[in-house]
Design an enzyme around this catalytic site. Structure first.
Site, PDB file in Angstrom:
ATOM      1  N   CYS A 182      -2.328   0.077  -1.428  1.00 62.97           N
ATOM      2  CA  CYS A 182      -2.897  -1.057  -0.648  1.00 62.97           C
ATOM      3  C   CYS A 182      -2.957  -1.218   0.751  1.00 62.97           C
ATOM      4  O   CYS A 182      -3.211  -2.111   1.527  1.00 62.97           O
ATOM      5  CB  CYS A 182      -2.146  -2.409  -1.243  1.00 62.97           C
TER       6      CYS A 182
ATOM      7  N   CYS B 237      -0.014 -12.095   0.390  1.00 61.48           N
ATOM      8  CA  CYS B 237       0.361 -11.729  -1.067  1.00 61.48           C
ATOM      9  C   CYS B 237       0.908 -12.767  -1.750  1.00 61.48           C
ATOM     10  O   CYS B 237       0.953 -12.504  -3.093  1.00 61.48           O
ATOM     11  CB  CYS B 237       1.333 -10.654  -0.915  1.00 61.48           C
TER      12      CYS B 237
ATOM     13  N   CYS C 159       2.387  -1.717   0.127  1.00 63.95           N
ATOM     14  CA  CYS C 159       2.143  -0.826  -1.056  1.00 63.95           C
ATOM     15  C   CYS C 159       1.367   0.382  -0.724  1.00 63.95           C
ATOM     16  O   CYS C 159       0.422  -0.058  -0.023  1.00 63.95           O
ATOM     17  CB  CYS C 159       1.998  -1.297  -2.345  1.00 63.95           C
TER      18      CYS C 159
ATOM     19  N   CYS D 271      -1.342  -8.657  -9.144  1.00 62.17           N
ATOM     20  CA  CYS D 271      -0.487  -7.537  -9.074  1.00 62.17           C
ATOM     21  C   CYS D 271       0.616  -7.844  -8.091  1.00 62.17           C
ATOM     22  O   CYS D 271       1.980  -7.545  -8.293  1.00 62.17           O
ATOM     23  CB  CYS D 271      -1.138  -6.408  -8.674  1.00 62.17           C
ATOM     24  N   CYS D 272       0.126  -8.650  -7.075  1.00 62.50           N
ATOM     25  CA  CYS D 272       1.243  -8.989  -5.936  1.00 62.50           C
ATOM     26  C   CYS D 272       2.390  -9.954  -6.747  1.00 62.50           C
ATOM     27  O   CYS D 272       3.577  -9.848  -6.529  1.00 62.50           O
ATOM     28  CB  CYS D 272       0.927  -9.550  -4.950  1.00 62.50           C
TER      29      CYS D 272
END
Length: 238
Positions: free
Chosen positions: A204, A229, A201, A118-119
């Protein structure tokens, strides 16, 4: 160069003057340099120095699509205060949709691999795109921030992205950052006053508890000490 701020601690004042000299030198050497701002307090201090000096260093932030409303609002405050529009670099919507369709909207909670994926889509690929063709980039990282950053250099070649990387605040303490921010009334994210020393985010990031490491609120469900990340690949230790 910035004038001395008489209200500051002498060591902080020296850091402030040196920062201006450092930024001017970077700008002279790399007229195409860009600053990747997370809109955290360190990055707001660095942006303030860049804007006040009128340096041609472009400032951008990675708009992952999952930033806190407070973070997004700060970009508007920058425009009002400095007359500068921060470039909001966004991920490829098709890549985001594909990942969400295959793994779900909150797959990052399920495994480190899915979180890094996702990162990679929301942060690393957009950063790579923003840095393409540039000779240098700047960050607001400091050595104090985490175990992965204790050896952080002020200047280093970033092999992952193929350009020079500058960390002008590497030797700064958090106290020095806040001293300058308050002295110059630099705008900052109100989440910092709600227990968020490090802001990423929204799903997160959480506020930290008293005594916790400053990075404890990032990817808080993971137990690993090394929480990065992929933006600063040379610091990631698996």
């Amino acid at each position: 160069m910035s004038a001395m701020l008489t209200s500051l601690d002498a060591a902080t004042d020296r850091q402030w003057i040196r920062l201006h000299e450092r930024l001017a030198g970077i700008s002279d050497k790399h007229p195409d340099a860009v600053f990747a701002s997370s809109l955290g307090v360190e990055d707001m201090l660095l942006a303030h120095a860049i804007f006040e000096a009128g340096l041609p260093i472009e400032v951008f932030t990675l708009d992952t699509g999952r930033l806190h409303p407070e973070t997004l609002a700060l970009a508007g405050r920058i425009r009002e205060r400095y007359g500068v529009t921060v470039n909001m670099v966004q991920p490829d919507p098709a890549a985001v949709k594909k990942h969400v369709d295959e793994h779900g909207a909150f797959a990052f909670y399920e495994s480190i691999d899915l979180r890094k994926a996702c990162c990679g889509i929301r942060k690393v690929e957009p950063l790579r795109r923003a840095l393409r063709g540039r000779s240098a980039w700047l960050t607001g990282q400091r050595r104090e921030q985490s175990l992965t950053r204790t050896e952080l250099a002020e200047s280093e070649f970033d092999a992952a992205f193929g350009l020079q990387k500058y960390n002008p605040l590497a030797s700064w303490t958090l106290e020095q950052v806040w001293e300058i921010v308050h002295a110059l009334d630099v705008p900052y994210n109100p989440l910092h006053e709600q227990g968020y020393p490090s802001i990423g985010c929204e799903p997160c990031t959480r506020a930290i508890r008293p005594g916790e490491d400053v990075r404890a609120g990032r990817w808080w469900w993971e137990q690993k000490l090394s929480k990065e990340c992929g933006l600063h690949a040379g610091q990631v230790k698996n």
